[in-house]
Write a protein that holds these residues in place. Sequence first.
Motif, PDB file in Angstrom:
ATOM      1  N   ALA B  90       0.891  -1.249  -0.016  1.00 52.34           N
ATOM      2  CA  ALA B  90       0.055  -0.013   0.171  1.00 52.34           C
ATOM      3  C   ALA B  90       0.906   1.239  -0.126  1.00 52.34           C
ATOM      4  CB  ALA B  90      -0.830  -0.037   1.137  1.00 52.34           C
ATOM      5  N   PHE B  91       2.260   0.962   0.445  1.00 54.66           N
ATOM      6  CA  PHE B  91       2.937   2.460   0.333  1.00 54.66           C
ATOM      7  C   PHE B  91       3.461   2.790  -0.899  1.00 54.66           C
ATOM      8  CE2 PHE B  91       4.140   0.988   5.159  1.00 54.66           C
ATOM      9  CZ  PHE B  91       3.047   1.455   5.476  1.00 54.66           C
ATOM     10  N   GLU B  92       3.486   1.738  -1.743  1.00 59.77           N
ATOM     11  CA  GLU B  92       4.065   1.998  -3.084  1.00 59.77           C
ATOM     12  C   GLU B  92       3.473   3.149  -3.739  1.00 59.77           C
ATOM     13  OE1 GLU B  92       4.704  -1.074  -6.419  1.00 59.77           O
ATOM     14  OE2 GLU B  92       5.290  -2.042  -4.465  1.00 59.77           O
ATOM     15  N   GLY B  93       4.208   4.087  -4.448  1.00 58.43           N
ATOM     16  CA  GLY B  93       3.890   5.290  -4.983  1.00 58.43           C
ATOM     17  C   GLY B  93       3.773   6.351  -4.069  1.00 58.43           C
ATOM     18  N   ALA B  94       3.867   6.357  -2.778  1.00 59.00           N
ATOM     19  CA  ALA B  94       3.551   7.456  -1.918  1.00 59.00           C
ATOM     20  C   ALA B  94       4.327   8.643  -2.436  1.00 59.00           C
ATOM     21  CB  ALA B  94       3.859   6.786  -0.481  1.00 59.00           C
ATOM     22  N   ASP B  95       3.662   9.625  -2.391  1.00 59.55           N
ATOM     23  CA  ASP B  95       4.594  11.126  -2.415  1.00 59.55           C
ATOM     24  C   ASP B  95       5.207  11.218  -0.983  1.00 59.55           C
ATOM     25  OD1 ASP B  95       2.423  11.976  -1.001  1.00 59.55           O
ATOM     26  OD2 ASP B  95       1.784  13.474  -2.461  1.00 59.55           O
ATOM     27  N   GLY B  96       5.961  12.475  -1.090  1.00 63.01           N
ATOM     28  CA  GLY B  96       6.799  12.828   0.242  1.00 63.01           C
ATOM     29  C   GLY B  96       5.850  13.043   1.286  1.00 63.01           C
ATOM     30  N   ARG B  97       4.684  13.466   1.056  1.00 63.55           N
ATOM     31  CA  ARG B  97       3.497  13.776   2.123  1.00 63.55           C
ATOM     32  C   ARG B  97       3.135  12.039   2.617  1.00 63.55           C
ATOM     33  NH1 ARG B  97      -0.663  17.208   3.242  1.00 63.55           N
ATOM     34  NH2 ARG B  97      -1.654  16.554   5.075  1.00 63.55           N
ATOM     35  N   GLY B  98       3.208  11.193   1.698  1.00 61.85           N
ATOM     36  CA  GLY B  98       2.684   9.867   2.144  1.00 61.85           C
ATOM     37  C   GLY B  98       3.914   9.429   3.082  1.00 61.85           C
TER      38      GLY B  98
END
Lengths: 321, 259
Positions: B90-98
């Motif tokens: 679920a963390f894949e593709g997270a941006d900096g905020r993520g």
Amino acid sequence: MAQLFAYILHKDGELDDSAMELLAAAKKIDAGANPTAIVAGAPDGLDDVCNKAAAGYSEVWKVASDALAYPDAEITRKILVNILPADGIVLLSHEHFAMDLAPGLSVKLDSAFAADVVDIEGADGDTLKLVRQAYGGAVSAHVDCDASAGAVLTLRPGVFAAEDVSAGGTVVDKSGEAGDTATARKFIEIVEAEAGDVDITKSEVLVSVGRGVEDEDNIEVAFDLAKAMGADVSCSRPIVDAKWMAKARQVGTSGQTVKPKVYLACGISGSFQHMGGIKGNPFIVAINKNAKAPIFQVADVGIVADILEFLPDLTEKIEEA
Amino acid sequence: MEILVCVKRVPDTSENEIELNSAGNDIERDDLVYSVNEWDNYAVEEALQIVDKAGGSVTVVTVGDDESEEVLRREMAMGADKGILLSDDAFEGADGRGIATILKAAVDQGSYDLILTGAQADDGAAQVGGMLAAMLDVPYASLVNKIDVNGDKITVGREIEGGNQEMHEIALPCVLSIQTGINEPRYVGIRGIRKVASVEIPTLGAGDLGLDAGAVAAKVKRLDYFLPDMGEGAEMLEGDTDEIIEKLIEMLKAKGGLK
Ligand SMILES: Cc1cc2nc3c(=O)[nH]c(=O)nc-3n(C[C@H](O)[C@H](O)[C@H](O)COP(=O)(O)OP(=O)(O)OC[C@H]3O[C@@H](n4cnc5c(N)ncnc54)[C@H](O)[C@@H]3O)c2cc1C
């Protein structure tokens, strides 16, 4: 389109070069935009700065606060959260102040954040079409930024060309909305950099070495060449980080700004922080063993070579001549 | 003093030439050598030096896939006491905020006085530390190149333009992003790595951290990598070394580069 804001840097009563670059960038988001400039600072002399900003911006928000006698990012962030609308698009110049201020600002405003933007291709509805770089400028990337709930963007200094403008804008005093300025981080003082044994800001010819020199013992090849040329030696940041040379020899945004006639970049990749310290449009020669090094995009003349072999050869030929 | 240092596994730009793949939409990822983000080594070293003086422990944390474990081990070989891997599809593709959101959830499960990050990583965004501080509602200072601890307060220097330093006093807890040059990171040899090779590194996923996919949904998405048209670029001098040097000397003379 949401309201656009430009956070204006100023010092000693003068606008930073980035002030009008942000205006140019706002126009790339929306050609018809009339962004609002935000000018914050201590009350003394602030009106004058606001008037200078109003030459380019049709509206200027003035925020005078005694707490900003020094432009502290933690205090400024609190103030901006109080005065900005939640869905605004805020532009700042990507340097040390914005690095301190902007990421946290985007969280507090609950808006999107994109840093060190080097180009803006426009907006598609609420989506901002941005260009960034990665890996020290080796590659670029198209980036979509969802600004439907606002956005904070920091823009690389020097890439958005400021245009001549005469907006004759109005100044709106927002100081009353600044709110509480207490923070758990307290500014103490500025400690000035120590002067070095050479002043590279005065040098006409610089032989500059970067991480490509590989080892402290190899620094000699640059000094030998500089001696033969009648030049001074400067360097990129990793050389100073490694304590191979004094900080006073570092060229770049966090080092010295130099204005030589000739600049030999030896084993330097050409990061924008390094190139940002080179002014006055010198003749730049880049020597790098990687033919794809970004420095070759900004240099006048390029040579693909190993500096550890090339510099001694060059030194020898100059000495012979 | 309990210190958490956030680290990232990145392609090592001193070991690889970063190039586009043949499709021209991503970097060439075959044979890439990865290492710890340069700035993070300085952050870990600083944490170790603080703990040497003030006592306490150093934990290193990263958001990444299984392979990111190796950077945690490397930092543990430097001397960090503990590593935590935050990993989930679920963390894949997270941006900096993520990423900051995921780290915040991990911070909430511990009790840290000081949280350090590198000033920036491979994407040059310099964003996660400042976001994390704002989410935790604690003070932040970026580009820190000096730290002195005095009880529950610290004095930090921030690097600003011209090599000048902006000094602040900060009440703990706080988040600091560390600039290169603050110290000289210690060398890690093969033996050091071997010593920590079998240390258990806990992995926490979205469920363990109480996060759902919505919490890390990206607002900022990278679409590709590409090479921009930069215009002419430099005039490349070619030929054998003697020819190149001859041409260069002529040019230098013409431009006032030789005295
Ligand atoms: C806030 C901030 C401020 C900064 N301020 C500055 C600043 O003021 N000044 C500055 O310089 N940097 C600054 N930096 C760092 C900057 O981002 C780069 O990391 C740095 O400029 C890289 O230095 P470099 O080009 O020497 O090293 P690298 O990027 O590692 O490049 C080394 C180059 O040498 C080449 N090379 C390797 N071996 C050889 C050889 N034998 N012969 C020929 N070529 C070889 C490689 O191909 C490569 O292109 C700053 C960074 C941040 C975050």
